[in-house]
Design an enzyme around this catalytic site. Structure first.
Site, short mmCIF file in Angstrom:
data_model
loop_
_atom_site.label_atom_id
_atom_site.label_comp_id
_atom_site.label_asym_id
_atom_site.label_seq_id
_atom_site.Cartn_x
_atom_site.Cartn_y
_atom_site.Cartn_z
CE1 TYR A 20 -4.22 -1.55 0.72
CE2 TYR A 20 -2.86 -3.10 1.57
CZ TYR A 20 -4.06 -2.56 1.22
OH TYR A 20 -5.18 -3.65 1.26
CB CYS A 21 2.22 3.72 -1.50
SG CYS A 21 1.90 3.09 -3.21
CG PHE A 22 -1.53 5.40 2.20
CD1 PHE A 22 -2.88 5.25 2.06
CD2 PHE A 22 -0.61 4.50 2.78
CE1 PHE A 22 -3.49 4.17 2.51
CE2 PHE A 22 -1.31 3.31 3.23
CZ PHE A 22 -2.81 2.85 3.01
#
Length: 410
Positions: A9-11
């Site tokens: 996951y990246c944000f």
């Protein structure tokens, strides 16, 4: 065989969701459980005309000048899962699956390149290299089978972010300047496309994937299945904190196992994590926090700031095997050398001892989190004070944090 792409996951969070004019970026790297990630720094450099750079599988033309970079990377390959350069450009890479079969023949890996002084420039470089060299090859250090994927990227600077999703040499991208965006191991772009490969639509038409009568929806046209997970369980947590998203908020999201953002499954583990804080005011430095060890829920985030002559940190660098590295010899990956660096070994040792003693484990984690908090507070001080940062103050910053962490483990 791990056919599914690992759910990394990246944000990114922009004002007004994030705090006081800061852009906050974060990524968990979900990879095969036993893979080691190292944190490496390369100074800016100039290169002779005509020189080449050796990537994981192929050689490509070098550019006249490369920026300083700090990367968190699986230690067997040349590229990185995530990292940043001295201009505050951060890049996270995701493995994805699309209708276009991923190529097993060795070319560039999505993990191979970051160049550019802005997010848009980095995007332009990536798509130009894809066009010229293609992408392909094994994503894992595995001699028994080839795990090939397409790539997606979240590319962020102090002003904007770009979500770039690729399928072979074809691609589309969306520009983000506010709110919260999350990407994980599947296509996410729909009809809002701000840049694309000039032949993308003709190509998908020729494949019979789109007839041109409906709105062009990138994910719908190029996904293998229509089961788009609401992939971003962490996004809600960030949106709930609206106006308040800071490095600490991002760290908390990355540590969350219940949401699935912190992966700990039979095949995959979050092997390393990064959080970057990019002030929109360019007179303040960007701060990049790395774990350098697996499982952020039992690792600490240590700050790094780009300055000249920043001290290198061999204790988070894996041993080098040079030309004898099984990843470089053909056939590749016939054996797996021990790539653990000093911090990885100390972290592993400490936690295996503490598995059996929960009280001690909790006590160590409290001490570690206290250490992390001191680092976060010191960085907050740097980002709120009025006087200009003295480089001498942070030249040993990451080195000292790693050193202190090692002392605690001993």
């Amino acid at each position: 065989r791990m056919a599914a792409a690992p759910p990394s996951y990246c944000f990114v969070a922009f004002p007004p969701c994030s705090k006081d004019g800061l852009v906050v970026f974060g990524k968990n790297s979900a990879r095969p459980r036993d893979e080691v990630q190292e944190v490496v720094y390369f100074a800016a450099a100039t290169h002779d005309p005509g020189s080449k750079v050796e990537c994981t599988y192929i050689e490509i033309e070098q550019v006249p000048k490369t920026h300083a970079v700090v990367l968190s990377r699986p230690s067997w390959l040349w590229g990185a899962e995530m990292g940043a350069n001295e201009h505050g450009v951060c890049v996270a890479n995701e493995a994805i699956v699309t209708r276009e079969p991923a190529s097993e023949s060795e070319a560039l890996l999505g993990m191979d390149l970051v160049r550019g002084a802005t997010a848009k420039e980095a995007l332009d470089v990536i798509v130009a290299l894809l066009e010229e060299h293609g992408q392909g090859g094994n994503y894992y250090e595995d001699g028994s089978s080839c795990h090939a994927f397409q790539s997606a990227f979240l590319i962020v600077d102090r002003n904007e972010a770009w979500v770039l999703e690729t399928s072979g040499k074809y691609w589309a991208a969306e520009k983000i300047t506010e709110g919260v965006k999350c990407i994980c191991n599947q296509l996410s772009l729909t009809t809002k496309i701000d840049a694309e490969h000039p032949e993308l639509r003709d190509y998908v038409r020729s494949q019979g994937w789109w007839n041109g009568d409906t709105d062009f929806n990138f994910s719908e046209v190029l996904s293998l299945t229509d089961d788009h997970l609401a992939c971003c369980s962490g996004r809600e947590s960030l949106e709930k904190q609206s106006g308040d998203v800071s490095a600490q908020t991002m760290i908390d999201v990355l540590r969350d196992k219940d949401s699935g953002v912190c992966v700990d499954s039979e095949s995959f583990l979050t092997t390393a994590s990064i959080v970057s804080v990019l002030p929109q005011d360019p007179s303040f430095p960007c701060v990049h926090y790395f774990t350098g060890t697996p499982d952020p829920s039992r690792s600490i985030f240590k700050p790094f700031i780009f300055v000249d002559d920043v001290k290198s940190v061999p204790k988070v660098q894996s041993p080098s095997f040079g030309d004898d590295d099984p990843a470089k010899k053909i056939p590749r990956f016939q054996e797996k050398p021990d790539r653990r660096h000093e911090l990885y070994r100390a972290h592993e040792r400490a936690w295996s001892l503490l598995e059996s003693d929960q009280d001690k484990g909790q006590k160590l984690m409290r001490i570690m989190l206290d250490l992390e908090k001191q680092g976060l507070e010191a960085m907050e001080d740097i980002l709120t004070r009025t006087e200009i940062l003295d480089p001498a103050e942070v030249v040993d910053l990451f080195y000292d944090c790693v050193d202190t962490e090692l002392k605690f483990f001993k």
